[in-house]
Each structure stands twice: as structure tokens, then as C-alpha cells.
Design a protein around this motif. Structure first.
Motif, short mmCIF file in Angstrom:
data_model
loop_
_atom_site.label_atom_id
_atom_site.label_comp_id
_atom_site.label_asym_id
_atom_site.label_seq_id
_atom_site.Cartn_x
_atom_site.Cartn_y
_atom_site.Cartn_z
N LEU A 1 6.40 3.00 -13.42
CA LEU A 1 7.67 3.70 -13.57
C LEU A 1 8.10 2.56 -14.48
N SER A 2 7.82 1.25 -14.50
CA SER A 2 8.12 0.25 -15.71
C SER A 2 7.25 -0.11 -15.97
N ASN A 3 6.22 0.77 -16.74
CA ASN A 3 5.04 1.16 -16.98
C ASN A 3 4.44 -0.78 -17.43
N ARG A 4 3.65 -0.89 -15.78
CA ARG A 4 3.01 -2.14 -16.08
C ARG A 4 2.03 -1.48 -15.39
N ASP A 5 1.77 -0.79 -16.07
CA ASP A 5 0.30 -0.01 -15.70
C ASP A 5 -1.05 -0.98 -14.76
N LEU A 6 -1.24 -2.29 -15.61
CA LEU A 6 -1.94 -3.17 -14.96
C LEU A 6 -1.81 -3.61 -13.66
N VAL A 7 -0.47 -3.79 -13.44
CA VAL A 7 0.28 -4.57 -11.86
C VAL A 7 0.02 -3.23 -11.08
N GLY A 8 0.62 -1.84 -11.73
CA GLY A 8 0.72 -1.08 -10.34
C GLY A 8 -0.69 -0.79 -9.92
N SER A 9 -2.01 -1.01 -10.57
CA SER A 9 -2.96 -0.49 -10.96
C SER A 9 -4.11 -1.83 -9.23
N MET A 10 -3.06 -2.87 -9.66
CA MET A 10 -3.80 -3.74 -8.86
C MET A 10 -3.01 -3.48 -7.68
N LEU A 11 -1.62 -3.06 -7.48
CA LEU A 11 -1.16 -3.18 -6.34
C LEU A 11 -1.71 -2.49 -5.54
N PHE A 12 -2.08 -1.18 -6.03
CA PHE A 12 -2.19 -0.04 -5.27
C PHE A 12 -3.81 -0.40 -4.90
N CYS A 13 -4.47 -1.01 -6.01
CA CYS A 13 -5.77 -1.24 -5.18
C CYS A 13 -5.35 -2.29 -3.76
N LEU A 14 -4.77 -3.07 -3.80
CA LEU A 14 -4.24 -3.79 -3.27
C LEU A 14 -3.98 -3.38 -1.90
N ALA A 15 -3.17 -1.62 -1.94
CA ALA A 15 -2.78 -1.12 -0.62
C ALA A 15 -3.50 0.23 0.05
N LEU A 16 -4.93 -0.20 -0.96
CA LEU A 16 -6.25 1.08 -0.38
C LEU A 16 -7.43 -0.04 0.44
N ASN A 17 -6.97 -1.64 -0.03
CA ASN A 17 -7.43 -2.42 0.98
C ASN A 17 -7.10 -2.77 2.06
N HIS A 18 -6.36 -2.63 2.39
CA HIS A 18 -4.75 -2.71 3.32
C HIS A 18 -5.25 -1.40 4.53
N LYS A 19 -4.75 -0.33 3.79
CA LYS A 19 -5.39 0.09 5.25
C LYS A 19 -5.82 1.87 4.34
N GLN A 20 -6.96 2.11 4.68
CA GLN A 20 -7.85 3.54 3.62
C GLN A 20 -7.53 4.51 3.46
N MET A 21 -5.82 5.27 4.32
CA MET A 21 -5.13 5.90 4.40
C MET A 21 -4.45 6.47 3.29
N SER A 22 -4.27 4.96 2.28
CA SER A 22 -3.38 5.08 1.08
C SER A 22 -3.96 6.02 0.26
N ALA A 23 -5.67 6.36 0.19
CA ALA A 23 -6.18 7.05 -0.32
C ALA A 23 -5.23 8.30 -0.67
N TYR A 24 -4.65 9.21 -0.26
CA TYR A 24 -3.73 9.88 -0.28
C TYR A 24 -2.93 10.25 -0.70
N TYR A 25 -3.00 8.18 -1.59
CA TYR A 25 -2.05 8.83 -3.23
C TYR A 25 -2.98 8.37 -4.21
N ALA A 26 -4.33 8.27 -4.04
CA ALA A 26 -5.07 7.38 -5.36
C ALA A 26 -5.45 8.87 -6.40
N PRO A 27 -5.49 10.72 -6.26
CA PRO A 27 -5.93 11.89 -7.26
C PRO A 27 -3.88 11.35 -8.15
N ALA A 28 -2.66 11.38 -7.62
CA ALA A 28 -1.97 11.21 -7.79
C ALA A 28 -1.44 9.73 -9.36
#
Length: 515
Positions: A212-239
Motif C-alpha cells: 500500500l506504500s508502494n514498496r512492492d518488492l519488500v511486500g513480496s518478500m514479506l508475503f513469501c515469508l508468510a507463505l513459508n510459515h503457513k501454507q494457508m497464506s496461499a489464500y491471499y496469493a491470487p490477490a
């Protein structure tokens, strides 16, 4: 010679009224956030005094034992044996079934437990270990995870949200923070039932704030970490995928932008999975643990499509597991697709928040092997939209709590459940935030009162009345059907809101309107 007053070379500095007001507001805001944080911590400590999943129930105990056992395994065995069935690691006894970041978290928490109470993580000898100091340390690891990851992420999100959202009133900032930090469902599951959802949800929250603050690369890295903690975070992946793709397509060099995001995603996954990339077999061993298809399309009573309709359609009898995997995939993708198309077509920040809710809700309702606790995932973006859609947020919380009530009652968490339910209602109706906005204004008060009365009756009946012997899970089926019907209505409404003309305008058009 006239005697006059000597003029000062350095006249006193005057502070304008706006500067004074800004200083006072900043100090009061910081004090307010500190009070909210302390109150949220106190509530978590109070809930932690109650029982947890599987307390004193051998031989498998419950989720508490699963988390403790993973600490035992990770600090006593090398990483290559964490996901492998061996004599020291019987995968039938709470084998690790989350991605490597959960294993690393268990390892660091296990070091803490071994330092203060070595018996609590002794290999093979600590099964069912429930000493007072062991339980205290386990509760402490959850609280520390919450404070170190989820709390800062929420404050980051709220700060970003009110910096760009023209509809976000500053007076709602504290209330909004309260609604996210004091989400009764998350507190009951993590600090009551016992899990670490605060880590993956905190990483997701920080990822959303970064994007939301236009730091897309940082946001992508953080979301990948969320995916690698719990695979259910994939619920957000399409968005995430659709919104970032839509943004890339509107830039001067879309291919380069996509490649940059791809490198961040690939690099983050490679770093987390490093111990398991030395061979194909090692990689597949971990991967096979993350997809529990052998459990069937549903396992317990959960308010999603497959479990609710199983009363009339016996899915497990009529179809093979392979066919059900395909059916659930088609249903999930089909319900996510409208939201994804809108995000690619018009990638706005409001649309992104609505898309997160729509996609995660679609996964909850239609994907394979969903648990009651998975309702926490769509609840997170619903809390992001609490100021814009306060009634929908309240409605969602009530339905989500009811859907988890059978699980929490089995854990003997009825008292904290009722207390947090009441606390949420009091905080929701705190003065200063308009609660009759949107869909709420079109629903008669008598209908809202009737729905609340029905919910109260269902809770009382579930606790006090014994179901017929022929239908031992009758009340669970009623709760499941009632919650599912409400979830479907919320999903339809939020999809319509995402496609509303006011949300389809691009970010550039929005900036022009502000000017």
C-alpha cells in the motif's frame, strides 16, 4: 536623549497554533497506541490462563503438544530429518506439516525451552509433557511472537492506511487499531487453543502495508515469508499476484517489473528452503508434508461448502480423492477469478483490500481440507476494512466466533470466549466511529436484534441440551449451516463492492480527483 527599550537581536520564537495542535495530537496518539498495546497484551495474558488444545488428553493430546513436539524434533535432529520418517521422528505422531519457516521458528523456541526447562524438549521422553514451567514457557513464546511480529505489523498497516486513504478519518485510527489487535478469534486460537497464527498473519499484514506504500518488492518478500510459515497464506496469493501484475502492466517496462518481483520471490523461497534443495528427494519429502490430501476434502465440522452440503451430498462416497481435488480447485479458482480480473484490470488500493478478502474467503469456502481455524485468514482483510465496512466486519466476527464455538468448547474455553465476545461488542460500539454506514443502514434494527437473539439461543442450546443419540452432531451441523449461509452473503456483498464503479477507477484518476 530618550531612553527606550533595547531591541533584542534574537526575538523569541513563536509557535503557531497548527504546530502546537500537531505536537499535542502526536503525543496523545502515541499515548493512545501505547495504552491499546498494553491492554491487548493484558487480554492475551488473561486468555492464556485458561486451558489449551489437548490438555490432559492422551495419547495424542492436541495442538499444544504438536507445537511442543516440533520444538523437540528440531533442536534434537538435523534439518534433513525434520520432515523424514525415522525411528526418532515418527511422522504419525504430530509430524511437521508446515513449511520450513515454521520449523525454524520451532527450533528457536525450542532453544529457549531447553535453556529454562530441558525436560520439556527431551527427545522421545517429553511426549505429553505438561509441567507448570513448560506451559508457562510455551505461552510466553506465543506472546513474544505476537509482540515482535503481529503488533508492529498492525501499527505499520494503520499508519500507512491513514496516510493514503482519503476516506479514513483520523479519529477512527485508534478504534481501527483496537479492532485488529483485539480480534477475539485470533486471541482465542493463538493464546487459548494454542497456535502461532500471529506470525504468518503478522507477516501478511506487513506485506499489505508495504504494498500500500508502494514498496512492492519488500511486500513480496514479506508475503513469501508468510507463505513459508503457513501454507494457508496461499489464500491471499491470487490477490497479491493479480494486483502486482496489474501494477506492472501499467508501468513503462512491465517485463522488467515482473522479472524484479519474480527474482525477489525466487530468492526468498530459495533462502528459506536452502537445507532441502540439495536433492529432489529432500525437496519432495517436505512438499509432500504440506499437502494433506489423504485426510479427505474435509475433516471436522467446518462452515465451508463441502462440509455443509455433505448433509445432502456424500462427497467422500461419490467421488475419489483425485476427483474431489479437481472439483475443489475449479470451484476455488472460479470464485476467485472475478476478483483477480478486477485487480488486473484496475489495480487500486481499495480494490486490493477487497480482493484479499474475496480471494481468502473463496479459499475458505471451496478449497480442499479446510479447518475451523482457517476463518482467521479472511478475517484479517475484513479487519483492514473495518472502518469502510463496519457492519460487515461486525457481522463477520459474530459468524466466525459462532463457527469456532464447538472447537473452543472442546478446549474448555467457553469463559474466555464469552468474555471476549462481550468485550468486542463494547469496543465495536465505542463512540466516535460511525457504525451505520453501508449495508447496515438498509437492515432494520428489529432484524439485527432477532439475529442476535438467535445466536444467543444457539449458544445456550449447544451448552445445555444433549443432542439425540441418533444425531450426535446435530447442533454442529446447524451451526455450520447457519454460518455458511452468512459467509456466502458476505462474499457476494464484498465482490459487488470490489466491482463498484467507485472502486474501478485507477490510482491515477484518484490522484487527479484529489487535485
Amino acid at each position: 536623549m530618550a531612553i527606550g527599550k533595547k531591541k533584542s537581536d534574537n526575538p523569541p520564537q513563536t509557535i503557531s497554533e497548527p504546530e502546537i495542535w500537531s505536537f499535542i495530537t502526536t503525543r496523545s496518539t502515541n499515548s493512545c497506541f501505547l495504552c491499546i498495546t498494553l491492554f491487548a497484551v493484558f487480554i492475551r495474558l488473561a486468555v492464556a490462563l485458561h486451558p489449551y488444545s489437548g490438555a490432559n488428553t492422551p495419547p495424542m493430546f492436541g495442538d499444544y503438544e504438536a507445537q511442543r513436539h516440533w520444538m523437540e524434533i528440531t533442536i534434537n535432529l538435523p534439518p534433513e530429518d525434520w520432515y523424514r520418517n525415522t525411528t526418532a521422528n515418527d511422522l504419525k505422531y504430530w509430524g511437521l506439516d508446515y513449511p520450513p519457516l515454521t520449523a525454524y521458528q520451532s527450533y528457536f523456541h525450542g532453544i529457549l525451552l531447553r535453556f529454562f526447562d530441558p525436560a520439556s524438549v527431551a527427545l522421545s521422553d517429553s511426549r505429553g509433557y505438561e509441567s507448570y514451567i513448560g506451559k508457562l514457557l510455551m505461552r510466553w513464546t506465543v506472546l513474544m511472537s505476537d509482540l515482535m511480529i503481529f503488533f508492529p505489523a498492525v501499527l505499520y498497516f494503520v499508519t500507512v492506511y491513514y496516510s493514503w486513504n482519503p476516506d479514513g478519518k483520523k479519529s477512527s485510527k485508534a478504534w481501527h487499531t483496537l479492532m485488529i489487535l483485539l480480534n477475539p478469534c485470533l486471541i482465542l486460537i493463538d493464546h487459548g487453543h494454542f497456535q502461532y497464527n500471529c506470525i504468518s498473519l503478522g507477516l501478511t499484514t506487513a506485506a499489505v502495508a508495504a504494498i500500500l506504500s508502494n514498496r512492492d518488492l519488500v511486500g513480496s518478500m514479506l508475503f513469501c515469508l508468510a507463505l513459508n510459515h503457513k501454507q494457508m497464506s496461499a489464500y491471499y496469493a491470487p490477490a497479491f499476484f493479480a494486483y502486482l501484475l496489474g501494477k506492472c502492466l501499467r508501468r513503462q517496462r512491465p517485463v522488467v517489473e515482473v522479472l524484479k518481483l519474480g527474482l525477489v520471490v525466487f530468492g526468498t523461497f530459495a533462502l528459506v528452503w536452502c537445507p532441502y534443495l540439495n536433492s529432489v528427494d529432500a525437496f519432495l519429502e517436505v512438499l509432500s508434508r504440506l499437502a494433506p490430501f489423504e485426510r479427505g476434502i474435509y475433516e471436522d465440522y467446518v462452515a465451508n461448502f463441502w462440509c455443509t452440503t455433505s448433509v445432502a451430498v456424500k462427497w467422500k462416497r461419490l467421488f475419489t480423492t483425485q476427483s474431489l481435488k479437481l472439483l475443489s480447485l475449479v470451484a476455488t479458482v472460479s470464485t476467485c477469478l472475478p476478483s483477480m480480473i478486477q485487480l488486473v484490470w484496475s489495480p487500486t488500493k481499495h480494490g486490493f483490500l477487497h480482493g484479499l478478502l474475496n480471494c481468502s474467503f473463496s479459499f475458505y469456502l471451496f478449497s480442499f481440507q479446510v479447518h475451523e481455524k482457517s476463518i482467521l485468514l479472511p478475517l484479517l482483510p475484513a479487519s483492514f476494512l473495518a472502518v469502510e465496512e463496519p457492519f460487515v466486519f461486525q457481522w463477520f466476527i459474530h459468524s466466525a466466533l459462532l463457527s469456532m464455538f464447538p472447537l473452543l468448547r472442546r478446549d474448555n474455553l467457553v469463559v474466555p470466549y464469552a468474555a471476549l465476545y462481550g468485550l468486542f461488542v463494547l469496543l465495536y460500539y465505542a463512540p466516535g466511529v460511525r457504525k451505520d454506514a453501508g449495508v447496515s443502514s438498509s437492515i432494520p434494527f428489529i432484524l439485527k436484534l432477532f439475529a442476535s437473539a438467535c445466536s444467543l439461543v444457539i449458544h445456550i442450546v449447544y451448552i445445555t441440551v444433549t443432542p439425540p443419540e441418533k444425531y450426535p452432531f446435530l447442533f454442529e451441523a446447524v451451526i455450520m449451516s447457519l454460518c455458511f449461509s452468512q459467509f456466502v452473503l458476505i462474499l457476494i456483498y464484498i465482490n459487488l463492492k470490489q466491482w463498484a464503479p467507485s472502486k474501478i477507477s485507477s490510482e491515477a484518476d484518484t490522484k487527479k480527483k484529489r487535485l
